[in-house]
Write a protein that holds these residues in place. Structure first.
Motif, PDB file in Angstrom:
ATOM      1  N   HIS A 175      38.030  35.801  46.946  1.00 31.29           N
ATOM      2  CA  HIS A 175      37.382  36.517  45.857  1.00 31.29           C
ATOM      3  C   HIS A 175      36.826  35.547  44.819  1.00 31.29           C
ATOM      4  CE1 HIS A 175      41.885  37.281  45.402  1.00 31.29           C
ATOM      5  NE2 HIS A 175      41.649  36.240  44.662  1.00 31.29           N
ATOM      6  N   HIS A 177      35.899  35.214  40.546  1.00 28.06           N
ATOM      7  CA  HIS A 177      35.995  35.727  39.173  1.00 28.06           C
ATOM      8  C   HIS A 177      34.984  34.989  38.312  1.00 28.06           C
ATOM      9  CE1 HIS A 177      39.620  38.315  38.749  1.00 28.06           C
ATOM     10  NE2 HIS A 177      39.923  37.761  39.915  1.00 28.06           N
ATOM     11  N   ALA A 178      34.278  35.720  37.483  1.00 25.02           N
ATOM     12  CA  ALA A 178      33.333  35.063  36.578  1.00 25.02           C
ATOM     13  C   ALA A 178      33.319  35.796  35.253  1.00 25.02           C
ATOM     14  CB  ALA A 178      31.935  35.041  37.189  1.00 25.02           C
ATOM     15  N   THR A 179      33.318  35.033  34.187  1.00 25.86           N
ATOM     16  CA  THR A 179      33.211  35.649  32.865  1.00 25.86           C
ATOM     17  C   THR A 179      32.323  34.779  31.996  1.00 25.86           C
ATOM     18  OG1 THR A 179      34.448  36.643  31.037  1.00 25.86           O
ATOM     19  CG2 THR A 179      35.302  34.585  31.932  1.00 25.86           C
ATOM     20  N   MET A 260      34.426  39.627  40.755  1.00 23.08           N
ATOM     21  CA  MET A 260      34.829  40.378  39.576  1.00 23.08           C
ATOM     22  C   MET A 260      34.199  39.686  38.365  1.00 23.08           C
ATOM     23  SD  MET A 260      36.960  42.222  41.429  1.00 23.08           S
ATOM     24  CE  MET A 260      38.108  43.066  40.341  1.00 23.08           C
ATOM     25  N   CYS A 261      33.268  40.355  37.716  1.00 24.33           N
ATOM     26  CA  CYS A 261      32.471  39.702  36.680  1.00 24.33           C
ATOM     27  C   CYS A 261      32.524  40.477  35.363  1.00 24.33           C
ATOM     28  CB  CYS A 261      31.013  39.610  37.118  1.00 24.33           C
ATOM     29  SG  CYS A 261      30.781  38.851  38.746  1.00 24.33           S
ATOM     30  N   ARG A 272      32.994  30.850  32.611  1.00 29.47           N
ATOM     31  CA  ARG A 272      33.925  30.447  33.661  1.00 29.47           C
ATOM     32  C   ARG A 272      33.541  31.087  34.988  1.00 29.47           C
ATOM     33  NH1 ARG A 272      38.948  31.160  36.078  1.00 29.47           N
ATOM     34  NH2 ARG A 272      40.209  29.271  35.995  1.00 29.47           N
ATOM     35  N   GLU A 274      34.968  31.061  39.085  1.00 31.88           N
ATOM     36  CA  GLU A 274      36.030  30.595  39.982  1.00 31.88           C
ATOM     37  C   GLU A 274      35.908  31.260  41.334  1.00 31.88           C
ATOM     38  OE1 GLU A 274      40.035  30.865  38.549  1.00 31.88           O
ATOM     39  OE2 GLU A 274      40.866  30.419  40.515  1.00 31.88           O
ATOM     40  N   VAL A 276      38.102  31.692  44.804  1.00 30.81           N
ATOM     41  CA  VAL A 276      39.401  31.504  45.451  1.00 30.81           C
ATOM     42  C   VAL A 276      39.207  31.670  46.955  1.00 30.81           C
ATOM     43  CG1 VAL A 276      41.768  32.329  45.670  1.00 30.81           C
ATOM     44  CG2 VAL A 276      40.625  32.416  43.445  1.00 30.81           C
TER      45      VAL A 276
ATOM     46  N   HIS B 175      37.550  42.285  27.505  1.00 28.07           N
ATOM     47  CA  HIS B 175      37.936  42.466  28.900  1.00 28.07           C
ATOM     48  C   HIS B 175      39.061  41.512  29.283  1.00 28.07           C
ATOM     49  CE1 HIS B 175      33.790  40.476  28.963  1.00 28.07           C
ATOM     50  NE2 HIS B 175      34.634  39.502  28.985  1.00 28.07           N
ATOM     51  N   HIS B 177      40.743  39.340  32.681  1.00 29.14           N
ATOM     52  CA  HIS B 177      40.635  38.862  34.068  1.00 29.14           C
ATOM     53  C   HIS B 177      42.012  38.392  34.516  1.00 29.14           C
ATOM     54  CE1 HIS B 177      36.322  38.513  35.259  1.00 29.14           C
ATOM     55  NE2 HIS B 177      36.150  38.656  33.965  1.00 29.14           N
ATOM     56  N   SER B 181      47.579  34.722  43.614  1.00 27.02           N
ATOM     57  CA  SER B 181      47.579  34.620  45.070  1.00 27.02           C
ATOM     58  C   SER B 181      48.574  33.568  45.511  1.00 27.02           C
ATOM     59  CB  SER B 181      46.172  34.284  45.592  1.00 27.02           C
ATOM     60  OG  SER B 181      45.642  33.168  44.938  1.00 27.02           O
ATOM     61  N   ARG B 234      41.689  44.346  51.948  1.00 22.76           N
ATOM     62  CA  ARG B 234      41.034  43.705  53.084  1.00 22.76           C
ATOM     63  C   ARG B 234      42.069  42.932  53.875  1.00 22.76           C
ATOM     64  NH1 ARG B 234      37.598  38.872  53.344  1.00 22.76           N
ATOM     65  NH2 ARG B 234      38.115  38.489  51.182  1.00 22.76           N
ATOM     66  N   MET B 260      39.760  43.113  35.266  1.00 21.94           N
ATOM     67  CA  MET B 260      39.241  42.737  36.579  1.00 21.94           C
ATOM     68  C   MET B 260      40.325  41.908  37.273  1.00 21.94           C
ATOM     69  SD  MET B 260      36.199  43.915  35.759  1.00 21.94           S
ATOM     70  CE  MET B 260      34.974  43.284  36.911  1.00 21.94           C
ATOM     71  N   CYS B 261      40.904  42.453  38.337  1.00 21.75           N
ATOM     72  CA  CYS B 261      42.080  41.825  38.938  1.00 21.75           C
ATOM     73  C   CYS B 261      41.873  41.570  40.427  1.00 21.75           C
ATOM     74  CB  CYS B 261      43.293  42.734  38.779  1.00 21.75           C
ATOM     75  SG  CYS B 261      43.590  43.264  37.071  1.00 21.75           S
ATOM     76  N   SER B 262      42.401  40.449  40.898  1.00 19.18           N
ATOM     77  CA  SER B 262      42.364  40.182  42.330  1.00 19.18           C
ATOM     78  C   SER B 262      43.667  39.520  42.736  1.00 19.18           C
ATOM     79  CB  SER B 262      41.171  39.287  42.682  1.00 19.18           C
ATOM     80  OG  SER B 262      41.312  38.026  42.081  1.00 19.18           O
ATOM     81  N   ALA B 267      45.871  33.168  50.240  1.00 25.52           N
ATOM     82  CA  ALA B 267      44.818  32.383  49.600  1.00 25.52           C
ATOM     83  C   ALA B 267      45.495  31.238  48.858  1.00 25.52           C
ATOM     84  CB  ALA B 267      44.005  33.233  48.628  1.00 25.52           C
ATOM     85  N   GLN B 268      44.678  30.261  48.531  1.00 24.23           N
ATOM     86  CA  GLN B 268      45.196  29.158  47.726  1.00 24.23           C
ATOM     87  C   GLN B 268      45.916  29.727  46.501  1.00 24.23           C
ATOM     88  OE1 GLN B 268      45.095  25.898  48.369  1.00 24.23           O
ATOM     89  NE2 GLN B 268      46.054  25.304  46.447  1.00 24.23           N
ATOM     90  N   ARG B 281      40.142  34.168  22.678  1.00 21.91           N
ATOM     91  CA  ARG B 281      40.603  34.367  24.053  1.00 21.91           C
ATOM     92  C   ARG B 281      42.024  33.842  24.147  1.00 21.91           C
ATOM     93  NH1 ARG B 281      36.770  30.440  27.094  1.00 21.91           N
ATOM     94  NH2 ARG B 281      37.703  31.204  29.001  1.00 21.91           N
TER      95      ARG B 281
END
Lengths: 363, 363
Positions: A175, A177-179, A260-261, A272, A274, A276, B175, B177, B181, B234, B260-262, B267-268, B281
């Motif tokens: 996946h 992630h970007a923000t 997920m942005c 940012r 990322e 993964v 938001h 994030h 993993s 998945r 926004m979660c994954s 995965a690494q 932040r």
């Protein structure tokens, strides 16, 4: 750094796309710069000057005083929009760089195409998919080369990240992630740049202006197109009445990878990106703004390597690519068709935000 | 660090929930530990021993050899599951800690409730919302206190992040994030812990086992419940046939904040939680695993402050809170009702992943 990584990250800022020798360029591409907002003045014009493949010759803005002062400061020809569109000084430039408000790109690009000039158009390419398609068609019909200004695609940090993905060094992508956020009211304080708050000129605010970065960067590094999107937009502050102050969206790619942005025009600065993967993570932080140094880190086997590299001037790299490819007769990667992918996706995200439902994207 | 921040972050590891003096505890809460997998052996039992408010007295596992070896090593009473459930050694413990596979929590909790014992049940609280509701009802009906083991809620890094949000130091939340993993096949290599691959025992894999961390941590720090979810799952690797290897989901909160979660079991390693607000932040990276030091950074006015603090032993903090609140007669925050919020949300995310549609959550 392990040897696998070093093989891809040595000579970090190499221009893998460069086939000409910049020292032998006698006739750089002459560029007319249209739209003299903050970015054009502070970043694009210096970038054009730094690049061996380009030089600015003409500048143009709707505000005569701005045109005059920029022309005088840089010893360039300053013209009004109607003059530029009429081709009055067409013998003074080979290409047109369009950095005006989104909804005005079409007119300038159509005029440039009629004049047979190459075009570098800022992103998002236009304010709606329909206008974007007309813009691309205008260049196609006239046979002029069109590049869209995705400066992330010529940033070495992004290209090296893509190299690692392409080589499988990070395994399969799981996946993204970007923000990306900024305090637009504070950071862009001049009226000249506040057209982003006018939906008729911009087509949208947080998502159009900023959302295009995570979207396009993900498309570029994955070399894939999203098949469905789900997005939301939100506005709290009165200054953003009528446009989206915040937006978040997820993109589903064909193999199930989810990006997920989130973006905002009114949040603490964040930048940012990322990815993964099953075998590694790649992190750009900061990632997206021309005015910050990019960070590049890779995590593999639980070990994080932060790569120290010489920062490039993003617009210089972008204009060098543009000029180089025109001189070498090579096609652009971020061309009009590529940009239409963003136009359609941004539109679908707005549609999703309006309906509250997932939107499928079809070719 | 600016003074606003310092006011909230000084004395970082303070136990803001502690009203008793740990040095005066003569009779700590005696705990029966059920389910002696890796986490119970390596983290929960040491945590119980370190906490001034608790002591382990009884251990129990479906595998007699494991029970025997752990009991011998720690000089505790080892019993078989049927003995524990029958109350054969009920006079040896005041509370039961349930760390068995998700779908077997109910039976142990029902037995403990019948015996009038307090319960600390691992999360996710059960394998389905229906079973979770029965579990909570069993404790309610018997009048026994139930806490659910959300160790992030007693972690100082998470509590300080919540303090900053509550005090408005980060402005309005825009938001969130979160990504988490691990390479489950590599990191949890013993058969004993592979029940997570059996949906009948786990109720799900990546989302149930890992997804609950970003979900619950977001609920806790925002002090809010998601109103709708959209998720996907998945599976690529054959070892995960029948369960979700990867999952990603977004949670919409009442004021429009999007999380926004994954998560991934293959995965690494990644472990990151970030809240972006209008004024600042907050970043926890690493965030979620008991076996890594937590990172805590705050960005305000474009300046990042990384806070250096003494790491706590997460299970020690969790068991201290559990024992403390039992001795002080105070209610738990992460109680059964709170846990049902996760159970329903996880179920809704799976429903969304199956249908491909957004799922609204209603009370």
């Amino acid at each position: 750094m392990d040897t696998d990584l070093a093989a891809y990250l040595d000579d970090f800022t190499r221009r893998d796309w460069e086939t000409l020798d910049p020292d032998t360029v006698d006739d750089p591409v002459r560029i007319a710069v249209v739209g003299l907002g903050w970015f054009a003045r502070e970043w694009a014009l210096p970038g054009i000057a730094r690049s061996a493949y380009t030089e600015a010759t003409v500048v143009c803005d709707v505000d005569p005083e701005t045109t005059e002062s920029v022309a005088a400061a840089r010893d360039l020809t300053g013209v009004a929009p109607e003059e530029l569109r009429s081709g009055a000084v067409a013998d003074e430039y080979d290409a047109v760089y369009v950095a005006t408000p989104n909804a005005t790109h079409l007119g300038y690009v159509e005029a440039a195409a009629e004049q047979g000039k190459a075009v570098l158009c800022e992103k998002p390419v236009e304010s709606t998919p329909e206008r974007a398609e007309r813009l691309v068609a205008a260049c196609d019909d006239a046979g002029v080369p069109l590049m869209v200004g995705y400066r992330m695609q010529t940033d070495p940090a992004v290209r090296r990240l893509k190299d690692l993905l392409d080589a499988g060094v990070l395994g399969d992508v799981v996946h993204v992630h970007a923000t990306m956020s900024q305090t637009m009211l504070g950071e862009l304080s001049t009226d000249h740049d506040q057209w982003r708050l006018d939906p008729a000129l911009s087509g949208g605010c947080a998502l159009m202006d900023i959302g295009v970065y995570p979207l396009n960067t993900t498309r570029f590094v994955l070399d894939a197109e999203p098949t469905r999107v789900f997005g939301t937009t939100r506005t709290e502050h009165e200054a953003f009445a009528g446009v989206d102050e915040h937006a978040s969206y997820r993109l589903t790619f064909p193999d199930g990878v989810e990006a997920m942005c989130s973006v905002s025009q009114n949040a603490q600065h964040a930048s940012r990106f990322e990815v993964v993967g099953t075998e590694g993570r790649a992190i750009l932080d900061p990632a997206f703004y021309e005015r910050e140094d990019r960070g590049f880190a890779v995590v593999r086997g639980g070990t994080r390597a932060d790569v120290d590299f010489e920062q490039v001037h993003q617009p210089e790299a972008e204009f060098a690519y543009f000029g180089h490819h025109l001189l070498a007769g090579e096609p652009f990667h971020p061309d009009g068709e590529h940009a239409l992918g963003d136009a359609r996706t941004l539109d679908a995200i707005y549609e999703s935000a309006e309906s509250g439902a997932v939107v499928e994207l079809t070719d």
